[in-house]
Design a protein around this motif. Structure first.
Motif, PDB file in Angstrom:
ATOM      1  N   THR A  32     -10.842  -0.450  -3.664  1.00 18.05           N
ATOM      2  CA  THR A  32      -9.628   0.289  -4.014  1.00 18.05           C
ATOM      3  C   THR A  32      -9.512   1.560  -3.176  1.00 18.05           C
ATOM      4  O   THR A  32     -10.497   2.273  -2.980  1.00 18.05           O
ATOM      5  CB  THR A  32      -9.558   0.551  -5.544  1.00 18.05           C
ATOM      6  OG1 THR A  32      -8.318   1.203  -5.846  1.00 18.05           O
ATOM      7  CG2 THR A  32     -10.708   1.407  -6.061  1.00 18.05           C
ATOM      8  N   VAL A  33      -8.320   1.794  -2.652  1.00 18.70           N
ATOM      9  CA  VAL A  33      -8.081   2.918  -1.741  1.00 18.70           C
ATOM     10  C   VAL A  33      -7.089   3.880  -2.384  1.00 18.70           C
ATOM     11  O   VAL A  33      -6.053   3.456  -2.899  1.00 18.70           O
ATOM     12  CB  VAL A  33      -7.498   2.406  -0.391  1.00 18.70           C
ATOM     13  CG1 VAL A  33      -7.239   3.571   0.562  1.00 18.70           C
ATOM     14  CG2 VAL A  33      -8.414   1.384   0.257  1.00 18.70           C
ATOM     15  N   GLU A  34      -7.419   5.179  -2.357  1.00 14.92           N
ATOM     16  CA  GLU A  34      -6.542   6.212  -2.932  1.00 14.92           C
ATOM     17  C   GLU A  34      -6.426   7.371  -1.948  1.00 14.92           C
ATOM     18  O   GLU A  34      -7.424   7.792  -1.360  1.00 14.92           O
ATOM     19  CB  GLU A  34      -7.122   6.677  -4.279  1.00 14.92           C
ATOM     20  CG  GLU A  34      -6.442   7.884  -4.907  1.00 14.92           C
ATOM     21  CD  GLU A  34      -4.949   7.703  -5.127  1.00 14.92           C
ATOM     22  OE1 GLU A  34      -4.547   6.765  -5.820  1.00 14.92           O
ATOM     23  OE2 GLU A  34      -4.167   8.524  -4.587  1.00 14.92           O
ATOM     24  N   SER A  36      -8.735  14.052  -5.451  1.00 14.91           N
ATOM     25  CA  SER A  36      -9.149  14.523  -6.785  1.00 14.91           C
ATOM     26  C   SER A  36      -9.035  13.463  -7.876  1.00 14.91           C
ATOM     27  O   SER A  36      -9.586  13.655  -8.953  1.00 14.91           O
ATOM     28  CB  SER A  36      -8.405  15.785  -7.188  1.00 14.91           C
ATOM     29  OG  SER A  36      -7.257  15.922  -6.466  1.00 14.91           O
ATOM     30  N   PHE A  37      -8.352  12.351  -7.637  1.00 13.32           N
ATOM     31  CA  PHE A  37      -8.354  11.287  -8.647  1.00 13.32           C
ATOM     32  C   PHE A  37      -9.709  10.586  -8.735  1.00 13.32           C
ATOM     33  O   PHE A  37     -10.043   9.991  -9.737  1.00 13.32           O
ATOM     34  CB  PHE A  37      -7.305  10.219  -8.324  1.00 13.32           C
ATOM     35  CG  PHE A  37      -5.882  10.605  -8.675  1.00 13.32           C
ATOM     36  CD1 PHE A  37      -5.618  11.464  -9.729  1.00 13.32           C
ATOM     37  CD2 PHE A  37      -4.813  10.084  -7.964  1.00 13.32           C
ATOM     38  CE1 PHE A  37      -4.314  11.808 -10.061  1.00 13.32           C
ATOM     39  CE2 PHE A  37      -3.505  10.423  -8.284  1.00 13.32           C
ATOM     40  CZ  PHE A  37      -3.250  11.284  -9.335  1.00 13.32           C
ATOM     41  N   GLN A  38     -10.461  10.663  -7.634  1.00 12.78           N
ATOM     42  CA  GLN A  38     -11.598   9.756  -7.540  1.00 12.78           C
ATOM     43  C   GLN A  38     -12.763  10.075  -8.481  1.00 12.78           C
ATOM     44  O   GLN A  38     -13.400   9.149  -8.976  1.00 12.78           O
ATOM     45  CB  GLN A  38     -12.068   9.668  -6.101  1.00 12.78           C
ATOM     46  CG  GLN A  38     -10.977   8.977  -5.275  1.00 12.78           C
ATOM     47  CD  GLN A  38     -11.500   8.406  -3.987  1.00 12.78           C
ATOM     48  OE1 GLN A  38     -12.143   9.109  -3.233  1.00 12.78           O
ATOM     49  NE2 GLN A  38     -11.228   7.151  -3.737  1.00 12.78           N
ATOM     50  N   LEU A  51       4.761   4.799  -1.691  1.00 13.80           N
ATOM     51  CA  LEU A  51       3.523   4.826  -0.918  1.00 13.80           C
ATOM     52  C   LEU A  51       3.712   5.906   0.141  1.00 13.80           C
ATOM     53  O   LEU A  51       4.686   5.871   0.902  1.00 13.80           O
ATOM     54  CB  LEU A  51       3.300   3.454  -0.267  1.00 13.80           C
ATOM     55  CG  LEU A  51       1.918   3.177   0.310  1.00 13.80           C
ATOM     56  CD1 LEU A  51       0.883   3.008  -0.806  1.00 13.80           C
ATOM     57  CD2 LEU A  51       1.919   1.915   1.168  1.00 13.80           C
ATOM     58  N   LEU A  52       2.816   6.892   0.171  1.00 12.98           N
ATOM     59  CA  LEU A  52       3.002   8.051   1.042  1.00 12.98           C
ATOM     60  C   LEU A  52       1.974   8.048   2.173  1.00 12.98           C
ATOM     61  O   LEU A  52       0.852   7.565   2.003  1.00 12.98           O
ATOM     62  CB  LEU A  52       2.846   9.344   0.227  1.00 12.98           C
ATOM     63  CG  LEU A  52       3.844   9.501  -0.936  1.00 12.98           C
ATOM     64  CD1 LEU A  52       3.479  10.708  -1.800  1.00 12.98           C
ATOM     65  CD2 LEU A  52       5.265   9.637  -0.400  1.00 12.98           C
ATOM     66  N   ASP A  53       2.365   8.623   3.291  1.00 13.06           N
ATOM     67  CA  ASP A  53       1.466   8.707   4.458  1.00 13.06           C
ATOM     68  C   ASP A  53       0.384   9.752   4.264  1.00 13.06           C
ATOM     69  O   ASP A  53       0.599  10.770   3.614  1.00 13.06           O
ATOM     70  CB  ASP A  53       2.275   9.173   5.686  1.00 13.06           C
ATOM     71  CG  ASP A  53       3.057   8.026   6.284  1.00 13.06           C
ATOM     72  OD1 ASP A  53       2.523   6.908   6.340  1.00 13.06           O
ATOM     73  OD2 ASP A  53       4.219   8.275   6.678  1.00 13.06           O
TER      74      ASP A  53
HETATM   75  N1  SAH Z   1      -2.629   1.718 -10.108  1.00 11.63           N
HETATM   76  C1  SAH Z   1      -2.408   3.069 -10.524  1.00 11.63           C
HETATM   77  C2  SAH Z   1      -1.003   3.481 -10.174  1.00 11.63           C
HETATM   78  C3  SAH Z   1      -0.973   4.871  -9.749  1.00 11.63           C
HETATM   79  S1  SAH Z   1       0.554   5.388  -9.057  1.00 11.63           S
HETATM   80  C4  SAH Z   1      -2.707   3.239 -11.991  1.00 11.63           C
HETATM   81  O1  SAH Z   1      -2.798   2.222 -12.693  1.00 11.63           O
HETATM   82  O2  SAH Z   1      -2.878   4.361 -12.462  1.00 11.63           O
HETATM   83  C5  SAH Z   1       0.331   5.057  -7.347  1.00 11.63           C
HETATM   84  C6  SAH Z   1      -0.912   5.586  -6.706  1.00 11.63           C
HETATM   85  O3  SAH Z   1      -0.830   5.263  -5.320  1.00 11.63           O
HETATM   86  C7  SAH Z   1      -1.085   7.098  -6.788  1.00 11.63           C
HETATM   87  O4  SAH Z   1      -2.355   7.395  -7.243  1.00 11.63           O
HETATM   88  C8  SAH Z   1      -0.873   7.558  -5.357  1.00 11.63           C
HETATM   89  O5  SAH Z   1      -1.611   8.709  -5.012  1.00 11.63           O
HETATM   90  C9  SAH Z   1      -1.362   6.348  -4.584  1.00 11.63           C
HETATM   91  N2  SAH Z   1      -0.879   6.275  -3.204  1.00 11.63           N
HETATM   92  C10 SAH Z   1       0.361   6.570  -2.720  1.00 11.63           C
HETATM   93  N3  SAH Z   1       0.392   6.390  -1.399  1.00 11.63           N
HETATM   94  C11 SAH Z   1      -0.850   5.966  -1.017  1.00 11.63           C
HETATM   95  C12 SAH Z   1      -1.452   5.614   0.225  1.00 11.63           C
HETATM   96  N4  SAH Z   1      -0.782   5.648   1.379  1.00 11.63           N
HETATM   97  N5  SAH Z   1      -2.748   5.237   0.214  1.00 11.63           N
HETATM   98  C13 SAH Z   1      -3.464   5.186  -0.940  1.00 11.63           C
HETATM   99  N6  SAH Z   1      -2.955   5.509  -2.138  1.00 11.63           N
HETATM  100  C14 SAH Z   1      -1.666   5.894  -2.178  1.00 11.63           C
END
Ligand code: SAH
Length: 222
Positions: free
Chosen positions: A116-118, A122-124, A217-219
């Motif tokens: 899983t990639v985030e 700070s979420f991790q 989805l953000l860069d």
């Molecule tokens: N599956 C999560 C949904 C979180 S909302 C849950 O069940 O809680 C979407 C998530 O995607 C956010 O945590 C956001 O930071 C992340 N995200 C957005 N763009 C991303 C990217 N380019 N790479 C990785 N994570 C991304």
């Protein structure tokens, strides 16, 4: 770490409340019994801040900070059910957008290994302590930009994206195994479709499933 949370829950976070959520999901068309059993066991309330835990089993998206949301139970169930309906059960699953880790934990209960990639570092910490509290040890996490996938450990049997790009990221397509499946929302903040892509011997087969609403989805990483 598990003493930090009441995993069984009480009152609005109790087993009865979880069972009511599962009944609603059945009424909304979710049929896979294995999935419904896992949804009934998984304590969704530990994936949000304590102040919101009494709302954890409602059919709504919940804020998790940094303008991100934990997706509503129905979409989490729907996407997971799509993976369970594949002719061959995925073994290695890549998730983009760990967020709270709820979808990740559900996947980890159903599939062999979850990557899983985030992008938000700070979420991790929070998510990894939730995974340990639940005894999940088949999850590998990466802080990175999901547009790039996770090439070092690719290919994957399935990829699930939980935030919406405007276009399908090319790098993710190339990290799918032959016959692999990717599920992702595609679109802008006004209109998004849940898209299912299957990698075939001669390319990619694409199908729109339904309208959905995800954060973008953000860069880059933060
Ligand atoms: N599956 C999560 C949904 C979180 S909302 C849950 O069940 O809680 C979407 C998530 O995607 C956010 O945590 C956001 O930071 C992340 N995200 C957005 N763009 C991303 C990217 N380019 N790479 C990785 N994570 C991304």
């Amino acid at each position: 770490m598990s003493e930090r949370w009441n995993l069984n829950g009480i009152g609005m976070t109790s087993q009865r409340t979880r069972d009511r959520m599962v009944q609603r999901l059945r009424d909304q068309g979710i049929k896979n019994e294995e999935l419904l059993t896992e949804l009934a066991c998984l304590p969704r309330h530990i994936f949000v801040d304590e102040a919101l835990s009494h709302r954890a089993y409602e059919d709504i998206a919940l804020p998790i900070g940094y303008q991100q949301t934990l997706s509503r139970p129905w979409i989490v169930a729907r996407m997971t059910e799509c993976l369970l309906e594949l002719p061959q059960r995925p073994v290695r699953v890549l998730e983009i957008g760990t967020g709270s880790g709820y979808q990740t934990a559900l996947l980890a209960r159903l599939f062999n290994t979850i990557f899983t990639v985030e992008r938000i570092a700070s979420f991790q910490n929070k998510t990894s302590s939730r995974f340990s509290a639940l005894g999940l040890n088949n999850i590998r996490m990466k802080h990175g930009d999901g547009f790039e996938g996770w090439p070092d450990v690719s290919p994957f049997d399935a990829i699930i994206v939980t935030a919406a790009p405007e276009f399908i990221p090319e790098a993710l397509l190339t990290q799918l195994k032959p016959s692999g499946c990717m599920l992702l929302p595609v679109g802008n903040c006004n209109q998004q479709e849940l898209v299912r892509i299957i990698r075939t011997s001669h390319g990619y087969q694409k199908e729109s499933l339904e309208s959905v609403r995800f954060v973008p989805l953000l860069d880059g990483v933060v």
